[in-house]
Design a protein around this motif. Structure first.
Motif, PDB file in Angstrom:
ATOM      1  N   ILE A   7      28.029  40.827  30.641  1.00  0.00           N
ATOM      2  CA  ILE A   7      29.191  41.250  31.434  1.00  0.00           C
ATOM      3  C   ILE A   7      28.927  42.591  32.093  1.00  0.00           C
ATOM      4  O   ILE A   7      29.150  42.768  33.296  1.00  0.00           O
ATOM      5  N   ALA A   8      28.451  43.554  31.304  1.00  0.00           N
ATOM      6  CA  ALA A   8      28.198  44.898  31.840  1.00  0.00           C
ATOM      7  C   ALA A   8      27.167  44.857  32.958  1.00  0.00           C
ATOM      8  O   ALA A   8      27.352  45.483  34.016  1.00  0.00           O
ATOM      9  N   ASN A   9      26.096  44.106  32.756  1.00  0.00           N
ATOM     10  CA  ASN A   9      25.047  44.055  33.777  1.00  0.00           C
ATOM     11  C   ASN A   9      25.492  43.314  35.031  1.00  0.00           C
ATOM     12  O   ASN A   9      25.137  43.705  36.146  1.00  0.00           O
ATOM     13  N   LEU A  10      26.277  42.253  34.881  1.00  0.00           N
ATOM     14  CA  LEU A  10      26.812  41.566  36.060  1.00  0.00           C
ATOM     15  C   LEU A  10      27.675  42.520  36.884  1.00  0.00           C
ATOM     16  O   LEU A  10      27.585  42.557  38.114  1.00  0.00           O
ATOM     17  N   LEU A  11      28.502  43.316  36.207  1.00  0.00           N
ATOM     18  CA  LEU A  11      29.379  44.235  36.930  1.00  0.00           C
ATOM     19  C   LEU A  11      28.595  45.384  37.562  1.00  0.00           C
ATOM     20  O   LEU A  11      28.936  45.832  38.663  1.00  0.00           O
ATOM     21  N   ARG A  12      27.523  45.831  36.920  1.00  0.00           N
ATOM     22  CA  ARG A  12      26.675  46.866  37.530  1.00  0.00           C
ATOM     23  C   ARG A  12      25.985  46.336  38.789  1.00  0.00           C
ATOM     24  O   ARG A  12      25.918  47.022  39.805  1.00  0.00           O
ATOM     25  N   VAL A  13      25.468  45.129  38.717  1.00  0.00           N
ATOM     26  CA  VAL A  13      24.807  44.539  39.886  1.00  0.00           C
ATOM     27  C   VAL A  13      25.838  44.281  40.983  1.00  0.00           C
ATOM     28  O   VAL A  13      25.555  44.495  42.170  1.00  0.00           O
ATOM     29  N   ALA A  14      27.032  43.853  40.606  1.00  0.00           N
ATOM     30  CA  ALA A  14      28.100  43.645  41.596  1.00  0.00           C
ATOM     31  C   ALA A  14      28.402  44.939  42.335  1.00  0.00           C
ATOM     32  O   ALA A  14      28.550  44.946  43.563  1.00  0.00           O
ATOM     33  N   LYS A  15      28.492  46.037  41.607  1.00  0.00           N
ATOM     34  CA  LYS A  15      28.745  47.328  42.241  1.00  0.00           C
ATOM     35  C   LYS A  15      27.635  47.674  43.220  1.00  0.00           C
ATOM     36  O   LYS A  15      27.881  48.113  44.344  1.00  0.00           O
ATOM     37  N   GLY A  16      26.384  47.453  42.819  1.00  0.00           N
ATOM     38  CA  GLY A  16      25.246  47.721  43.708  1.00  0.00           C
ATOM     39  C   GLY A  16      25.286  46.854  44.953  1.00  0.00           C
ATOM     40  O   GLY A  16      25.036  47.336  46.066  1.00  0.00           O
ATOM     41  N   ASP A  17      25.611  45.576  44.773  1.00  0.00           N
ATOM     42  CA  ASP A  17      25.709  44.672  45.924  1.00  0.00           C
ATOM     43  C   ASP A  17      26.798  45.132  46.890  1.00  0.00           C
ATOM     44  O   ASP A  17      26.611  45.132  48.102  1.00  0.00           O
ATOM     45  N   GLN A  38      27.936  38.188  47.283  1.00  0.00           N
ATOM     46  CA  GLN A  38      27.155  38.278  46.058  1.00  0.00           C
ATOM     47  C   GLN A  38      27.868  39.135  45.015  1.00  0.00           C
ATOM     48  O   GLN A  38      27.872  38.822  43.827  1.00  0.00           O
ATOM     49  N   ALA A  39      28.480  40.225  45.462  1.00  0.00           N
ATOM     50  CA  ALA A  39      29.253  41.077  44.546  1.00  0.00           C
ATOM     51  C   ALA A  39      30.418  40.289  43.955  1.00  0.00           C
ATOM     52  O   ALA A  39      30.665  40.338  42.742  1.00  0.00           O
ATOM     53  N   ALA A  40      31.133  39.544  44.797  1.00  0.00           N
ATOM     54  CA  ALA A  40      32.261  38.735  44.326  1.00  0.00           C
ATOM     55  C   ALA A  40      31.793  37.713  43.289  1.00  0.00           C
ATOM     56  O   ALA A  40      32.441  37.531  42.246  1.00  0.00           O
ATOM     57  N   GLU A  41      30.686  37.062  43.575  1.00  0.00           N
ATOM     58  CA  GLU A  41      30.149  36.045  42.674  1.00  0.00           C
ATOM     59  C   GLU A  41      29.873  36.639  41.292  1.00  0.00           C
ATOM     60  O   GLU A  41      30.206  36.039  40.266  1.00  0.00           O
ATOM     61  N   LYS A  42      29.308  37.832  41.250  1.00  0.00           N
ATOM     62  CA  LYS A  42      28.966  38.449  39.973  1.00  0.00           C
ATOM     63  C   LYS A  42      30.211  38.900  39.206  1.00  0.00           C
ATOM     64  O   LYS A  42      30.249  38.806  37.979  1.00  0.00           O
ATOM     65  N   VAL A  43      31.226  39.374  39.897  1.00  0.00           N
ATOM     66  CA  VAL A  43      32.481  39.730  39.227  1.00  0.00           C
ATOM     67  C   VAL A  43      33.082  38.476  38.599  1.00  0.00           C
ATOM     68  O   VAL A  43      33.494  38.483  37.429  1.00  0.00           O
ATOM     69  N   ILE A  44      33.122  37.394  39.358  1.00  0.00           N
ATOM     70  CA  ILE A  44      33.671  36.132  38.840  1.00  0.00           C
ATOM     71  C   ILE A  44      32.852  35.650  37.645  1.00  0.00           C
ATOM     72  O   ILE A  44      33.407  35.242  36.620  1.00  0.00           O
ATOM     73  N   LEU A  45      31.522  35.715  37.746  1.00  0.00           N
ATOM     74  CA  LEU A  45      30.664  35.279  36.639  1.00  0.00           C
ATOM     75  C   LEU A  45      30.893  36.110  35.380  1.00  0.00           C
ATOM     76  O   LEU A  45      30.825  35.582  34.263  1.00  0.00           O
ATOM     77  N   ALA A  46      31.171  37.403  35.540  1.00  0.00           N
ATOM     78  CA  ALA A  46      31.449  38.254  34.378  1.00  0.00           C
ATOM     79  C   ALA A  46      32.720  37.785  33.675  1.00  0.00           C
ATOM     80  O   ALA A  46      32.769  37.699  32.443  1.00  0.00           O
ATOM     81  N   ASN A  56      26.680  29.279  35.700  1.00  0.00           N
ATOM     82  CA  ASN A  56      25.445  29.040  36.439  1.00  0.00           C
ATOM     83  C   ASN A  56      25.401  29.943  37.670  1.00  0.00           C
ATOM     84  O   ASN A  56      26.304  30.733  37.912  1.00  0.00           O
ATOM     85  N   ILE A  57      24.383  29.800  38.446  1.00  0.00           N
ATOM     86  CA  ILE A  57      24.262  30.585  39.669  1.00  0.00           C
ATOM     87  C   ILE A  57      24.566  29.627  40.810  1.00  0.00           C
ATOM     88  O   ILE A  57      23.818  28.688  41.052  1.00  0.00           O
ATOM     89  N   GLN A  58      25.691  29.872  41.451  1.00  0.00           N
ATOM     90  CA  GLN A  58      26.111  28.991  42.530  1.00  0.00           C
ATOM     91  C   GLN A  58      26.987  29.770  43.496  1.00  0.00           C
ATOM     92  O   GLN A  58      27.456  30.847  43.177  1.00  0.00           O
ATOM     93  N   HIS A  59      27.169  29.224  44.671  1.00  0.00           N
ATOM     94  CA  HIS A  59      27.980  29.896  45.676  1.00  0.00           C
ATOM     95  C   HIS A  59      29.343  29.245  45.855  1.00  0.00           C
ATOM     96  O   HIS A  59      30.101  29.644  46.716  1.00  0.00           O
ATOM     97  N   MET A  60      29.647  28.258  45.037  1.00  0.00           N
ATOM     98  CA  MET A  60      30.953  27.597  45.124  1.00  0.00           C
ATOM     99  C   MET A  60      31.929  28.397  44.275  1.00  0.00           C
ATOM    100  O   MET A  60      32.233  28.052  43.135  1.00  0.00           O
ATOM    101  N   LEU A  61      32.404  29.488  44.867  1.00  0.00           N
ATOM    102  CA  LEU A  61      33.221  30.428  44.114  1.00  0.00           C
ATOM    103  C   LEU A  61      34.524  29.809  43.629  1.00  0.00           C
ATOM    104  O   LEU A  61      35.016  30.162  42.553  1.00  0.00           O
TER     105      LEU A  61
END
Length: 145
Positions: A7-17, A38-46, A56-61
Protein backbone atom coordinates in the motif's frame (compact mmCIF):
# COMPACT_ATOMS: atom_id res chain seq x y z
CA UNK A 1 6.14 -8.28 1.14
CA UNK A 2 3.32 -7.35 3.47
CA UNK A 3 0.19 -5.53 2.40
CA UNK A 4 1.27 -2.53 4.50
CA UNK A 5 4.42 -2.21 2.39
CA UNK A 6 2.52 -2.73 -0.88
CA UNK A 7 0.00 0.00 0.00
CA UNK A 8 2.71 2.47 1.01
CA UNK A 9 4.76 1.83 -2.12
CA UNK A 10 1.75 2.07 -4.45
CA UNK A 11 0.89 5.45 -2.93
CA UNK A 12 4.50 6.67 -3.20
CA UNK A 13 4.65 5.70 -6.88
CA UNK A 14 1.24 7.32 -7.42
CA UNK A 15 2.56 10.57 -5.98
CA UNK A 16 5.59 10.40 -8.28
CA UNK A 17 3.40 9.72 -11.31
CA UNK A 18 1.13 12.63 -10.47
CA UNK A 19 4.07 14.97 -9.86
CA UNK A 20 5.56 13.97 -13.23
CA UNK A 21 2.17 14.38 -14.93
CA UNK A 22 1.93 17.94 -13.69
CA UNK A 23 5.44 18.71 -14.92
CA UNK A 24 4.62 17.31 -18.37
CA UNK A 25 1.38 19.28 -18.50
CA UNK A 26 3.48 22.44 -18.44
CA UNK A 27 5.21 21.49 -21.72
CA UNK A 28 2.45 20.35 -22.83
CA UNK A 29 2.85 16.63 -23.47
CA UNK A 30 0.24 14.04 -24.32
CA UNK A 31 1.94 11.79 -21.77
CA UNK A 32 0.81 14.05 -18.91
CA UNK A 33 -2.70 12.60 -18.87
CA UNK A 34 -1.30 9.06 -19.19
CA UNK A 35 0.78 9.57 -16.05
CA UNK A 36 -2.27 11.03 -14.34
CA UNK A 37 -4.10 7.80 -15.20
CA UNK A 38 -1.19 5.78 -13.86
CA UNK A 39 -1.36 7.67 -10.55
CA UNK A 40 -5.11 7.00 -10.34
CA UNK A 41 -4.58 3.31 -11.07
CA UNK A 42 -2.07 2.98 -8.23
CA UNK A 43 -4.30 4.77 -5.71
CA UNK A 44 -7.16 2.42 -6.63
CA UNK A 45 -4.85 -0.62 -6.40
CA UNK A 46 -3.75 0.46 -2.91
CA UNK A 47 -7.37 0.59 -1.74
CA UNK A 48 -8.11 -2.76 -3.42
CA UNK A 49 -5.07 -4.30 -1.66
CA UNK A 50 -6.35 -3.07 1.71
CA UNK A 51 -9.55 -5.01 1.02
CA UNK A 52 -7.51 -8.22 0.69
CA UNK A 53 -7.99 -8.37 -3.07
CA UNK A 54 -5.54 -8.37 -5.94
CA UNK A 55 -6.45 -6.03 -8.77
CA UNK A 56 -3.68 -7.15 -11.12
CA UNK A 57 -2.17 -4.57 -13.42
CA UNK A 58 -4.83 -3.32 -15.76
CA UNK A 59 -6.23 -0.11 -17.16
CA UNK A 60 -9.90 -0.96 -16.67
CA UNK A 61 -10.25 1.31 -13.69
CA UNK A 62 -14.01 0.80 -13.42
CA UNK A 63 -13.44 -2.94 -12.88
CA UNK A 64 -10.87 -2.18 -10.18
CA UNK A 65 -13.24 0.20 -8.40
CA UNK A 66 -15.91 -2.53 -8.55
CA UNK A 67 -13.64 -4.59 -6.25
CA UNK A 68 -13.99 -2.00 -3.49
CA UNK A 69 -16.96 -2.58 -1.16
CA UNK A 70 -19.58 0.14 -0.98
CA UNK A 71 -18.79 0.61 2.73
CA UNK A 72 -15.36 1.99 1.85
CA UNK A 73 -15.57 5.81 2.18
CA UNK A 74 -13.14 6.29 -0.72
CA UNK A 75 -15.24 4.37 -3.25
CA UNK A 76 -17.21 7.40 -4.43
CA UNK A 77 -13.98 9.35 -4.94
CA UNK A 78 -12.41 6.41 -6.78
CA UNK A 79 -15.42 6.39 -9.14
CA UNK A 80 -14.38 9.90 -10.19
CA UNK A 81 -11.05 8.46 -11.36
CA UNK A 82 -12.30 5.56 -13.43
CA UNK A 83 -12.77 7.53 -16.67
CA UNK A 84 -9.01 8.08 -16.74
CA UNK A 85 -8.68 4.48 -17.95
CA UNK A 86 -9.44 5.71 -21.47
CA UNK A 87 -6.24 7.74 -21.44
CA UNK A 88 -4.17 4.60 -20.89
CA UNK A 89 -5.37 3.03 -24.11
CA UNK A 90 -7.46 4.88 -26.67
CA UNK A 91 -5.51 8.13 -26.29
CA UNK A 92 -2.12 6.46 -26.69
CA UNK A 93 -2.65 4.23 -29.72
CA UNK A 94 -4.02 4.88 -33.20
CA UNK A 95 -7.58 3.78 -33.83
CA UNK A 96 -8.40 1.24 -36.52
CA UNK A 97 -8.71 4.19 -38.93
CA UNK A 98 -5.21 5.35 -37.99
CA UNK A 99 -6.22 8.41 -35.97
CA UNK A 100 -4.89 9.31 -32.53
CA UNK A 101 -7.21 11.24 -30.24
CA UNK A 102 -5.85 14.65 -29.24
CA UNK A 103 -4.73 15.19 -25.68
CA UNK A 104 -7.24 16.80 -23.33
CA UNK A 105 -7.05 20.55 -22.84
CA UNK A 106 -5.38 21.94 -19.73
CA UNK A 107 -8.65 22.52 -17.88
CA UNK A 108 -9.64 18.87 -18.31
CA UNK A 109 -6.18 17.71 -17.24
CA UNK A 110 -6.31 19.95 -14.16
CA UNK A 111 -9.75 18.57 -13.21
CA UNK A 112 -8.51 14.98 -13.45
CA UNK A 113 -5.28 15.78 -11.59
CA UNK A 114 -7.25 17.44 -8.77
CA UNK A 115 -9.46 14.34 -8.41
CA UNK A 116 -6.40 12.08 -8.29
CA UNK A 117 -4.73 14.37 -5.74
CA UNK A 118 -7.83 14.32 -3.52
CA UNK A 119 -8.03 10.50 -3.61
CA UNK A 120 -4.28 10.19 -3.05
CA UNK A 121 -4.39 12.52 -0.04
CA UNK A 122 -7.34 10.62 1.44
CA UNK A 123 -5.60 7.26 0.96
CA UNK A 124 -2.31 8.54 2.41
CA UNK A 125 -4.17 9.85 5.47
CA UNK A 126 -6.38 6.78 5.83
CA UNK A 127 -3.51 4.30 5.60
CA UNK A 128 -1.16 6.55 7.59
CA UNK A 129 1.58 6.58 4.95
CA UNK A 130 4.63 8.79 5.43
CA UNK A 131 5.52 9.69 1.86
CA UNK A 132 8.83 11.17 2.97
CA UNK A 133 10.12 7.81 4.26
CA UNK A 134 10.69 5.57 1.21
CA UNK A 135 11.06 2.29 3.04
CA UNK A 136 8.39 2.67 5.70
CA UNK A 137 5.21 0.61 5.53
CA UNK A 138 1.72 2.03 5.88
CA UNK A 139 0.72 2.65 9.47
CA UNK A 140 -2.49 0.77 8.74
CA UNK A 141 -3.34 -1.71 6.02
CA UNK A 142 -6.88 -2.30 7.27
CA UNK A 143 -9.78 -1.53 4.95
CA UNK A 144 -11.07 2.00 5.40
CA UNK A 145 -14.50 2.22 7.00
Amino acid sequence: MGVDKVIANLLRVAKGDLDDARRLAEVPSRNAIYLCEQAAEKVILAVVASEGKHGNIQHMLDKLVDLVPDENPLKSQLRKLQDLGFFATSYRYPSSSGNVKPQPDRAEFDRHAANVQFALNAAVAGFKVDLSRPSSPAGSAAPLR
